[in-house]
Design a protein around this motif. Structure first.
Motif, PDB file in Angstrom:
ATOM      1  N   GLY A  25      41.018  17.205 113.314  1.00  0.00           N
ATOM      2  CA  GLY A  25      40.382  17.805 114.476  1.00  0.00           C
ATOM      3  C   GLY A  25      40.200  19.304 114.317  1.00  0.00           C
ATOM      4  N   GLU A  26      40.915  19.890 113.335  1.00  0.00           N
ATOM      5  CA  GLU A  26      40.785  21.339 113.138  1.00  0.00           C
ATOM      6  C   GLU A  26      39.703  21.644 112.120  1.00  0.00           C
ATOM      7  N   VAL A  27      39.036  22.783 112.312  1.00  0.00           N
ATOM      8  CA  VAL A  27      38.099  23.290 111.315  1.00  0.00           C
ATOM      9  C   VAL A  27      38.729  24.526 110.680  1.00  0.00           C
ATOM     10  N   VAL A  28      38.862  24.490 109.360  1.00  0.00           N
ATOM     11  CA  VAL A  28      39.496  25.591 108.636  1.00  0.00           C
ATOM     12  C   VAL A  28      38.434  26.260 107.762  1.00  0.00           C
TER      13      VAL A  28
ATOM     14  N   LEU B  48      37.882  16.541 105.004  1.00  0.00           N
ATOM     15  CA  LEU B  48      36.548  16.856 104.490  1.00  0.00           C
ATOM     16  C   LEU B  48      36.542  18.276 103.934  1.00  0.00           C
ATOM     17  N   LEU B  49      36.162  18.399 102.656  1.00  0.00           N
ATOM     18  CA  LEU B  49      36.104  19.710 102.000  1.00  0.00           C
ATOM     19  C   LEU B  49      34.633  20.033 101.749  1.00  0.00           C
TER      20      LEU B  49
ATOM     21  N   ALA C  17      40.140  16.448 109.483  1.00  0.00           N
ATOM     22  CA  ALA C  17      40.441  17.849 109.161  1.00  0.00           C
ATOM     23  C   ALA C  17      39.310  18.358 108.275  1.00  0.00           C
ATOM     24  N   VAL C  18      38.596  19.399 108.720  1.00  0.00           N
ATOM     25  CA  VAL C  18      37.419  19.887 107.991  1.00  0.00           C
ATOM     26  C   VAL C  18      37.715  21.274 107.422  1.00  0.00           C
ATOM     27  N   LEU C  19      37.663  21.391 106.105  1.00  0.00           N
ATOM     28  CA  LEU C  19      37.813  22.692 105.452  1.00  0.00           C
ATOM     29  C   LEU C  19      36.441  23.107 104.938  1.00  0.00           C
TER      30      LEU C  19
END
Lengths: 261, 355
Positions: free
Chosen positions: A30-33, A152-153, A183-185
Motif C-alpha cells: 500500500g506504500e509508494v516508495v 512492484l519495482l 508495495a510500489v518502489l
C-alpha cells in the motif's frame, strides 16, 4: 499484508561491488516508495538486486508475500523493441511466462481490464515496434501489472511521459498500491513528483544509501546540495505539498566530497 | 485513468484477440495444405511422370498400383521428397531461433557459417576418416558435422554477448567464417584421394538425391527431438524479442536460454548438412516469410517457420525437376537463386527498421 525490508544489500557487476550496505526499515503493502538519486547512482542496480537479477551480499526480507520471491516484479527502464507482436500479445506474454500455451478467458479479461485502466485499449492491436516512447512506457507498465505483482519495482516509469500522463500514471499507481496492498518502489528523477506521490523516500548516491524517510524529511536543501550539487529551497504550495525551487549550481561541499569518496 | 483495472471494457479486446488467433491458425492450415500439395507434385514429377491421382493412390493403398509405380514412389521419390520437407523445416527453425536469440534479422545457419563449418566437419570424416568424437564408422560424418557446427555456433554466441557488438559485426564475422571453412574444405579436397574427392565435392553442392530412409529417419528424429524443447520455451523465446532486460524482468533466464537454443540450432543445422550437403538461404527466407504472415508469437511463429521452410525446399525440389526437362538441377542452386535476392533486399531495406 506484504512487507519488504532490505538488510545490508549490495550488488556485484562482474567481480566489482557496485552497490553496498543498503538497509531500510520495513515498507508495507500500500506504500509508494520513491528511490531517488543522481544518474548512475545505483538505483537500477538496487532494483535488479532486489528482483534477483544480480548477485550480491545482504538479504531481501519478505513477509506475507503469497508468491514468495516470484511476487517481486521489476519493470526495467524503457528500451525500444521492434518485435512483430501486438501490444495485446506482449502483455499476454508477460502474464504467461513459465505456464502452458493455452490462454484462458480469465487471462484475457485481466488484460482487457489493465488496458482499459491505463487508457490504452486503442493501442491493443498496434505492433510494439510502432509505438512512441511514451506509449511504450505505459505498455511496459501494463506488462508488469499483468504479472499481478505483490512488490512492484518500477525503474523510471514516467521518464518519457508528458506532465499530464506523469500525474495520471503516478496517481493510478498510488491508487493501485492502496487498493491491492502492493508495495510500489519507483525510481524517479522528478523530485517534485516524489514529494507529491511517495509515502517514503530512499536516496542512493555513489552506490550507497545516503538517506531514508518520508519525502519531507529526506528532500532538504542540504541533501540537494550534497547529492545533486544544486542550491535549492523547498517551498510548500497551498495544499501543503513541497516543491523544489532550484536557485543554481552549488559549489563543492565537504559532505558532497565525502559521498563522492 | 481508472483505479479499477479488472472491471472495464472486457469483451472488445478479448474478441479481437481470439479472432487474431483464429486467423493465425488458418494461415498455418493454409501452409500445411500448400506443403502437402507441393509434396504430391514433387512425387509425381520425374523421368516417369505420374498423375496426382496415381500418387495419392500409391501412398494410401500401395497394393493397388503397379509394382513399378510403387517402387519408384516408395523407394526412390518418397525419401527424397520427404527429406526436402524435413530438411527445409529443420533449417528454417534453426534460422528462426538464431534470429531470435541473436536479435539479428540476417542470422541463419548458412549466412553465419554454421553450415560451412558442418561441411568441413563432414569433409574431414569423408576424406581422412577423422572422428572428432569416437563413434561407430557410420555415424562419424554427422557427428563431425555437429561438433564443428556447435563449436562455431558457440564462438558466435560468445562474441554476440560482448558489449558493443552490432548486428553488422556478427554478419561480417559470419562471412569470414564462411570463407574460412570453404577454404578449409578446399584444402581437404586438395589433400584427399580421387575417390574421397568425389564424396567431398558432393557436400559443396547441396543435393537431395542421396536421401535414403535411414538418413530421413535420423533427420526427422533430430527435428522431432528439438521441436518440443522450443515448444516448452515458446513464451520465453518470444519475450527475448522485447529485449534482454525485459525478458529477464519476466523471469526468463536469458543466458541459459540463449546457450541451450544455440546448441539445438547447431544440431538442427548440422545433421541435414551431413546428409544432403549445404543448402543455402532456407534458414533466412523461411523465418522471414513466417514472420510476415504470422508475427513473432512463437506458439505460431515456430510451426509457421517449420512449414514455410519445408514448403520452400519442397517447391524448390519441384522447380529443380521442372527448370530443365529431363534433368534434376542441383537444389542448392535453386534455393540460392531464391535466397540471394531476398538477402540483398533485406540488407537494402534498412533491416533495423523492418526488423
Amino acid at each position: 499484508m506484504v512487507t519488504i525490508r532490505l538488510d545490508g544489500l549490495g550488488a556485484f557487476h562482474g567481480a566489482r561491488l557496485v552497490l553496498s550496505d543498503v538497509s531500510t526499515p520495513i515498507f508495507r503493502g500500500g506504500e509508494v516508495v520513491a528511490v531517488i538519486g543522481p544518474n548512475a547512482a545505483g538505483k537500477s542496480t538496487l532494483f535488479k538486486r532486489i528482483a534477483g537479477l544480480l548477485k550480491g551480499p545482504g538479504r531481501v526480507c519478505l513477509e506475507g508475500a503469497l508468491k514468495g520471491p516470484d511476487g517481486i516484479c521489476y519493470m526495467p527502464q524503457d528500451t525500444a523493441a521492434n518485435a512483430v507482436l501486438t501490444v495485446y500479445e506482449s502483455i499476454l506474454l508477460a502474464r504467461k511466462q513459465g505456464s502452458a500455451w493455452s490462454v484462458s478467458d480469465g487471462d484475457l479479461a485481466l488484460i482487457d481490464g489493465i488496458l482499459a485502466a491505463l487508457s490504452i485499449s486503442d493501442l491493443a492491436f498496434r505492433n510494439v515496434g510502432e509505438l512512441s516512447g511514451g506509449q511504450r512506457q505505459v505498455v511496459s507498465i501494463a506488462q508488469t501489472l499483468a504479472r499481478e505483482p505483490e512488490i512492484l519495482l518500477m525503474d523510471e516509469p514516467t521518464s518519457a511521459l508528458d506532465l499530464h500522463r506523469q500525474v495520471e500514471v503516478l496517481s493510478f499507481m498510488r491508487g493501485l498500491a492502496r487498493k491491492h496492498g502492493i508495495a510500489v518502489l519507483i525510481a524517479i528523477h522528478d523530485l517534485n513528483q516524489a514529494l507529491r506521490f511517495a509515502d517514503k523516500c530512499i536516496v542512493i548516491a555513489e552506490g550507497r544509501m545516503v538517506a531514508c524517510g518520508t519525502p519531507e524529511e529526506v528532500v532538504t536543501p542540504a541533501l540537494l546540495r550534497d547529492v545533486y550539487r544544486v542550491e535549492a529551497r523547498i517551498e510548500r504550495c497551498s495544499r501543503g505539498i513541497g516543491h523544489v525551487m532550484v536557485d543554481g549550481v552549488a559549489a563543492e561541499t565537504a559532505a558532497a566530497a565525502s559521498i563522492a569518496a | 485513468m481508472s483505479s479499477e483495472p479488472a472491471a472495464l471494457s472486457a469483451k472488445h479486446g478479448r474478441g479481437l484477440y481470439r479472432a487474431l488467433v483464429l486467423r493465425k491458425q488458418l494461415i498455418l492450415a493454409g501452409l500445411a495444405v500448400a506443403l502437402l500439395l507441393s509434396l504430391c507434385i514433387d512425387l509425381a514429377l520425374g523421368p516417369a511422370s505420374y498423375s496426382l491421382d496415381q500418387v495419392v493412390l500409391a501412398l494410401v493403398s500401395p497394393g493397388s498400383v503397379p509394382l513399378q509405380v510403387r517402387v519408384v514412389l516408395w523407394d526412390i521419390r518418397l525419401p527424397i521428397a520427404l527429406m526436402a520437407v524435413v530438411v527445409g523445416a529443420a533449417l528454417s527453425v534453426a534460422g528462426a531461433q538464431m534470429q531470435t536469440i541473436l536479435n539479428n534479422p540476417l542470422a541463419s545457419p548458412f549466412t553465419l557459417g554454421i553450415s560451412a563449418a558442418a561441411s568441413f566437419g563432414a569433409a574431414l570424416a569423408l576424406a581422412f576418416g577423422v572422428a572428432l568424437i569416437p563413434a561407430a564408422i557410420e555415424y562419424i560424418v554427422p557427428l563431425n558435422a555437429f561438433v564443428v557446427a556447435m563449436l562455431t555456433a558457440l564462438a558466435i554466441h560468445l562474441l554476440s554477448l560482448k558489449r558493443g557488438v552490432t548486428v553488422e559485426t556478427i554478419v561480417l564475422l559470419g562471412i569470414a567464417l564462411v570463407f574460412t571453412f570453404n577454404a578449409l574444405v578446399s584444402l581437404v579436397q586438395y589433400l584427399s584421394s580421387e575417390q574421397a574427392l568425389a564424396a567431398v565435392v558432393f557436400w559443396t553442392m547441396g543435393s537431395l538425391t542421396k536421401a535414403t530412409w535411414p538418413k530421413l529417419i535420423i533427420t526427422s528424429l533430430i527435428l522431432l527431438a528439438t521441436l518440443p524443447i522450443f515448444v516448452r520455451r515458446a513464451w520465453a523465446l518470444t519475450a527475448l524479442r522485447l529485449g534482454e532486460d525485459k525478458a529477464a524482468s519476466f523471469g526468463v533466464k536469458v543466458a541459459r536460454l540463449r546457450l541451450e537454443t544455440m546448441m539445438m540450432v547447431s544440431l538442427l543445422a548440422a545433421i541435414p548438412v551431413a546428409f544432403v550437403g549445404t543448402i543455402g538461404f532456407i534458414g533466412l527466407v523461411g523465418p522471414h516469410i513466417a514472420r510476415m504472415l504470422i508475427g513473432e508469437d512463437q506458439r505460431f511463429f515456430l510451426p509457421a517457420s517449420a512449414l514455410s521452410g519445408a514448403l520452400i525446399l519442397s517447391a524448390s525440389s519441384v522447380a529443380s525437376k521442372s527448370l530443365v526437362p529431363g534433368t534434376i538441377f542441383p537444389i542448392g542452386i535453386v534455393t540460392s537463386l531464391i535466397g540471394i535476392p531476398f538477402f540483398i533486399s533485406l540488407i537494402l531495406s534498412n533491416v533495423r527498421r523492418s526488423w
